[in-house]
Enzyme design. Sequence first.
Site, PDB file in Angstrom:
ATOM      1  N   GLU A  29       1.067  -0.598  -5.036  1.00 23.88           N
ATOM      2  CA  GLU A  29       0.034   0.425  -5.214  1.00 23.88           C
ATOM      3  C   GLU A  29       0.759   1.752  -5.330  1.00 23.88           C
ATOM      4  OE1 GLU A  29      -3.532   2.954  -3.262  1.00 23.88           O
ATOM      5  OE2 GLU A  29      -1.687   2.483  -2.232  1.00 23.88           O
ATOM      6  N   ASP A  72       0.831  -1.194   0.000  1.00 30.28           N
ATOM      7  CA  ASP A  72       0.000   0.000   0.000  1.00 30.28           C
ATOM      8  C   ASP A  72       0.875   1.258   0.000  1.00 30.28           C
ATOM      9  OD1 ASP A  72      -2.701   1.276   0.463  1.00 30.28           O
ATOM     10  OD2 ASP A  72      -1.630   1.984   2.242  1.00 30.28           O
TER      11      ASP A  72
END
Lengths: 551, 401
Positions: A250, A208
Amino acid sequence: MTWHSLPDDPLWYKDAIIYELPIRSFFDSNDDGIGDLRGVIEKLDYIQSLGVTCLWLLPFFPSPLKDDGYDIADYNAVHRSYGTLDEFRTLVSAAHARGLRIIIELVLNHTSDQHPWFQRARQAPVGSPDRDFYVWNETDQRYRDARIAFVDSEISNWAWDPVARSYYWHRFFHHQPDLNYDNPQVLEEMLRVMDCWLEMGVDGFRLDAVPYLVEREGTTCENLPETHAIIKLIRHHIDRHWPNRLLLAEANQKPQEVRAYFGDADECHMAYHFPVMPRLFMALHLEERDAIVEAMENTPSIPDSCQWALFLRNHDELTLEMVTDYERDYMYLAFSALPEARLNVGIRRRLAPLMNNSRRRIELLMSVLLSFPGTPIIYYGDEIGMGDNLDLGDRNGVRTPMQWNGGRNGGFSNVDPGLLYSPVLVDPVFGYQAVNVEAAEREPTSLLHWVRNMIRLRRLFKVFGRGGIEFLKPANHKILAYLRRHEADVVLCVANLSRSVQPVELDLRDFAASVPVEMFGYTEFPRIDVAPYFLSIGPYGFYWFELRHGS
Amino acid sequence: MVVGIISYNDADTVGDVVRRVSAGIAAHAPQGCLVLADGGSTDGTVKRAESAAADVCPLVTVDYSRPALDPLAAPYHGWYGRAAAILSVLRAASARTAAACAVIDARLTSVSPEWMPSLLEPVLSEEFDYVAPYYERHPYEGAITKSVIAPMFRALYGVRLRQPAGGEFGCSSRLLQHLLDQTYWAAKDADSGIDIWMASAAAVGGFRVCEAALGGRTHVVKEDPPDVSTALGQVVGGMFADVEARAETWQRIRGSQTLPVFGRSRGEMTRQPVVDVEPMLDRFRLGFDALRDVWAWIVAPRTLLQLKALAEAPAPQFRFGNELWTQVVYDFALAYRARSMPHDHLLGALTPLYLGWLASFVEETCGTGDVEDRLARLGEVFEMKKPYLIAGWRWPERFRV
């Protein structure tokens, strides 16, 4: 050949079809109003029946849940609302037994301010290793070139901590202090966290917010060489100790910048292709292909072992950060007539509402998702055409309970409706009584069955996951046409982006004498010759053809 | 070169088998090794084998574990623990870096020394990877293979292998390693599907396949043979499972190739047993009355109407045409894949249809000597109608929008 076990293939992610689900929203097995691990286990047969090959679980760690679990307070445990570590292990083995892999979130960049590391850091002496787990400063004036991600809720990337008597750095919410990767102990701890979950059998991590790991003055603090150095160390650790495991970046960046996250095949195996997603919607609304073709042709090449991750919708807003100002304005006008649909720099809606619940347009976008180069990700509920709830704040409107049937709480939970973590959808178009799995299962023509068939068809052809793409550019711009090639296989995809029937002449002279075989019905079309190949395609129609050599 | 003999409590036959196989090895491949894979026999099988091999051929014994018997499971029509036994032989051959390997059943009474060159020479001298047996059979023996397995192998996997689940086989070290690398061995129904799986692995895996004419095959039967429904369920179920697992491959294969046959083949035996077709026709008609509602879930409406007409036809006019049978088999394969109903129910519902086909086959071929041609025509129709199977596989009839 698998026979109900996972193939020993280091490139498995290239052929994967990923199903993204928040545990909290999927199924509540103990009727406390919150979905849980046991609930996911109970629904594995359903997930397997979709034909997907990999689950992506959103964060399920102990957390104050101020950012839907991306504010982690303990990396090595399961939030008590979702279950236990033993149940997680059971889920992994049950999924693997069905040929499903599991990837989980690894939030490298920040923790919750409730994490013991932060609580320890704010009380530790300045300059001590404990203090240096996070990024501190006496003023809020450092790194001023860094943009603010959540412009609707944060005014600065710095927040004052009265205990530490210092400002701490946060690229996201103020309750999510950024970890300090200039401190080697941070990476050591994170590698230990990864080992813990890999030992339990997870098949990979979604990294993330990976561009923000390291900060440097005078930069945007994004995509820095020092950040890539950290990722390389993580990849080296994985390759050395955990074969066939995946790192998915990401990085909501321009493709040229995302490209760097593949490195020389020594950073992440996969990364999201953010720019193409909004342009798919835009092209469909404009009824012309140019935005899509441009986005794809501007996509840099990546190492052979790497792969793009493609999606239509996910748990976040439809982000418009990677489009031009004109395109952003167009998207807002086209897809968010309701002001409450806008959030940050994006539109917080699910696929079906974005398509005005048009089955043909949903199918068209799905067909593009499943035939473009990359690994498709399907967001839970999109396979049945679930809607959203704009009355819920932040991105919670697209994270409502999965709608399993027309019974109490849509079959998600038997709890008193007032105790649900989120209200179920009840509107007449998308409410659980109109849209649910049980009804879709019983209706042979449902979107659910259609999605299953499409997924199965895609899985028959490695060309979709592994092949290259070449766009044909017929004179009619309402037609999107492209070739996918892998080894000896050639697939021709043709889509009509408009609401009316369209003619198209395709230059297929390189395939003269080949026979296009329509892939859904296995129907042979007329042989190709050197003359333009004529097709007519119905509104929002699409064809996939195998180009078969010779007779 | 390794020849494996698989046994379990076969003291009465293993001695003869070892003697004949040893003689074959000694005559044709003196460097060869005999491996006995035994599943823990308690009747002295291993001692008999060792004694028979003494001074003729070196014998190595390896163990395999027979799976625990499930008291609720239908008895397997073949060798219980066969997959584990074959795996043991292949591992032993791999450990000895054997260039070729053959597997023989310890219950055979028809094995001769000449089987060794037939099964191994194509590998050692002609670079074939898989040598399937081609036994002489009377026309109605192995009818499940003739009606379903062989035509599906031809149409789907592109090889005209007449007895894909024949029992004995020879294989190359290249194929052997490929087989050992697969995970199929631990599959739940590996015992009933192992022969089909190995043959199909060879057929679609880029391996060279041939047949070896071995003459007749006879063996000692120790368990009561299963009823036709159980046998059909196991063999056809194994085939359908294989088809499901290899969908990515067989949908790309076009056409089919004939295979070279090593050894002298006399084809089907001309001696034809007298078969009373009336009980089979009765079961077909009874099946239509009892199962037509189930069949309606599986086969296309037009097919069901053709079956209805067949059920009403008098015996002399009863002909189960190739197109109709192909349609039935493909619809059952599609229903198996779609899980329209539990697999055992589905395969059970195939039994009366199969008996109807068999009755028709007997009537058509009785006294004509036309068996090979009749089966070749059936294979052609399976091949011709393959697009129907592919289209249904990719977009099932019931999901049309």
